[in-house]
Design an enzyme around this catalytic site. Structure first.
Site, PDB file in Angstrom:
ATOM      1  N   HIS A  17      18.508  53.589  22.057  1.00  0.00           N
ATOM      2  CA  HIS A  17      18.780  54.239  23.350  1.00  0.00           C
ATOM      3  C   HIS A  17      17.460  54.596  24.053  1.00  0.00           C
ATOM      4  O   HIS A  17      17.315  54.385  25.260  1.00  0.00           O
ATOM      5  CB  HIS A  17      19.568  55.546  23.148  1.00  0.00           C
ATOM      6  CG  HIS A  17      20.961  55.373  22.602  1.00  0.00           C
ATOM      7  ND1 HIS A  17      21.393  56.009  21.462  1.00  0.00           N
ATOM      8  CD2 HIS A  17      22.015  54.654  23.052  1.00  0.00           C
ATOM      9  CE1 HIS A  17      22.667  55.701  21.240  1.00  0.00           C
ATOM     10  NE2 HIS A  17      23.061  54.862  22.180  1.00  0.00           N
ATOM     11  N   LYS A  41      37.056  63.717  21.039  1.00  0.00           N
ATOM     12  CA  LYS A  41      37.673  65.050  21.131  1.00  0.00           C
ATOM     13  C   LYS A  41      36.748  66.130  20.566  1.00  0.00           C
ATOM     14  O   LYS A  41      37.203  67.166  20.109  1.00  0.00           O
ATOM     15  CB  LYS A  41      39.004  65.047  20.352  1.00  0.00           C
ATOM     16  CG  LYS A  41      39.995  64.023  20.853  1.00  0.00           C
ATOM     17  CD  LYS A  41      40.724  64.530  22.097  1.00  0.00           C
ATOM     18  CE  LYS A  41      41.679  63.512  22.669  1.00  0.00           C
ATOM     19  NZ  LYS A  41      41.099  62.671  23.706  1.00  0.00           N
ATOM     20  N   ARG A  91      23.775  44.787  22.987  1.00  0.00           N
ATOM     21  CA  ARG A  91      23.216  44.255  21.747  1.00  0.00           C
ATOM     22  C   ARG A  91      23.766  42.872  21.443  1.00  0.00           C
ATOM     23  O   ARG A  91      23.023  41.941  21.165  1.00  0.00           O
ATOM     24  CB  ARG A  91      23.564  45.187  20.566  1.00  0.00           C
ATOM     25  CG  ARG A  91      22.808  46.489  20.570  1.00  0.00           C
ATOM     26  CD  ARG A  91      23.413  47.451  19.595  1.00  0.00           C
ATOM     27  NE  ARG A  91      24.823  47.626  19.887  1.00  0.00           N
ATOM     28  CZ  ARG A  91      25.615  48.514  19.310  1.00  0.00           C
ATOM     29  NH1 ARG A  91      25.146  49.291  18.375  1.00  0.00           N
ATOM     30  NH2 ARG A  91      26.881  48.609  19.653  1.00  0.00           N
ATOM     31  N   SER A 129      24.831  54.017  16.483  1.00  0.00           N
ATOM     32  CA  SER A 129      24.959  55.442  16.163  1.00  0.00           C
ATOM     33  C   SER A 129      25.933  55.650  15.011  1.00  0.00           C
ATOM     34  O   SER A 129      25.729  56.506  14.152  1.00  0.00           O
ATOM     35  CB  SER A 129      25.463  56.215  17.389  1.00  0.00           C
ATOM     36  OG  SER A 129      24.523  56.152  18.415  1.00  0.00           O
TER      37      SER A 129
END
Ligand code: PNS
Length: 159
Positions: A17, A41, A91, A129
């Protein structure tokens, strides 16, 4: 001033990132990193933590980069930032399928939107991630993939 919004979950922000932000600053005067609250959430405190980690990881770029969270539609947030540009990193072909669908949906909602898709630097093309979280949760070393402050936080959180 040319502004671009870089939306995502950033859970957590990785060096992939950071590389996208750095390269986007060759094209834009300012990058607004936008952490989508509706993408999952998670509680406000977890989103707050992600904002904090992004700010640490991107501190080297000074005022050219800001980090915010947003609720609701991305296209509305982009308008609020007084721009029409959305930045995403790409990617793989699988990423492209996902991005293309999101891009078309957003352009249907707001035909003024423009996308800037930057291919991820090849040294980070494998990085995600999700994998970073998994490795950290299993006690592995993620310091090659994230800012030291992020690595330390993930290490602490896994104990
Ligand atoms: O890094 P991610 O998880 O792919 O990011 C997803 C994100 C936050 C960019 C996406 O979920 C999003 O834009 N959420 C805001 C809600 C919205 O506008 N939905 C319509 C997009 S098709």
């Amino acid at each position: 001033m040319r502004i671009v919004v870089y939306p995502g979950s950033f859970n957590p922000i990785t060096l992939g990132h950071t590389n996208i932000v750095e390269r986007a600053l060759d094209l834009f005067d300012k990058v607004v990193v936008a952490i989508g609250k509706s993408a999952d959430k998670n509680s406000d405190s977890l989103v707050q933590k992600r904002i904090e980690l992004c700010r640490y990881a991107l501190a080297e770029f000074g005022e050219q980069v800001s980090v915010q969270s947003f609720d609701g539609l991305l296209v509305d947030f982009v308008k609020q930032q007084q721009t029409k540009f959305i930045l995403r990193g790409l990617r793989t072909l699988t990423d492209y399928d996902y991005e293309y669908q999101m891009l078309e949906m957003n352009r249907h909602i707001d035909s003024n939107i423009e996308y800037v898709l930057l291919p991820t630097a090849s040294r980070w093309s494998f990085l995600s991630s999700t994998r970073v979280r998994e490795i950290a949760a299993l006690g592995g070393d993620v310091s090659a993939f994230v800012h030291p402050v992020v690595a330390e936080y993930l290490q602490r959180a896994s104990k």
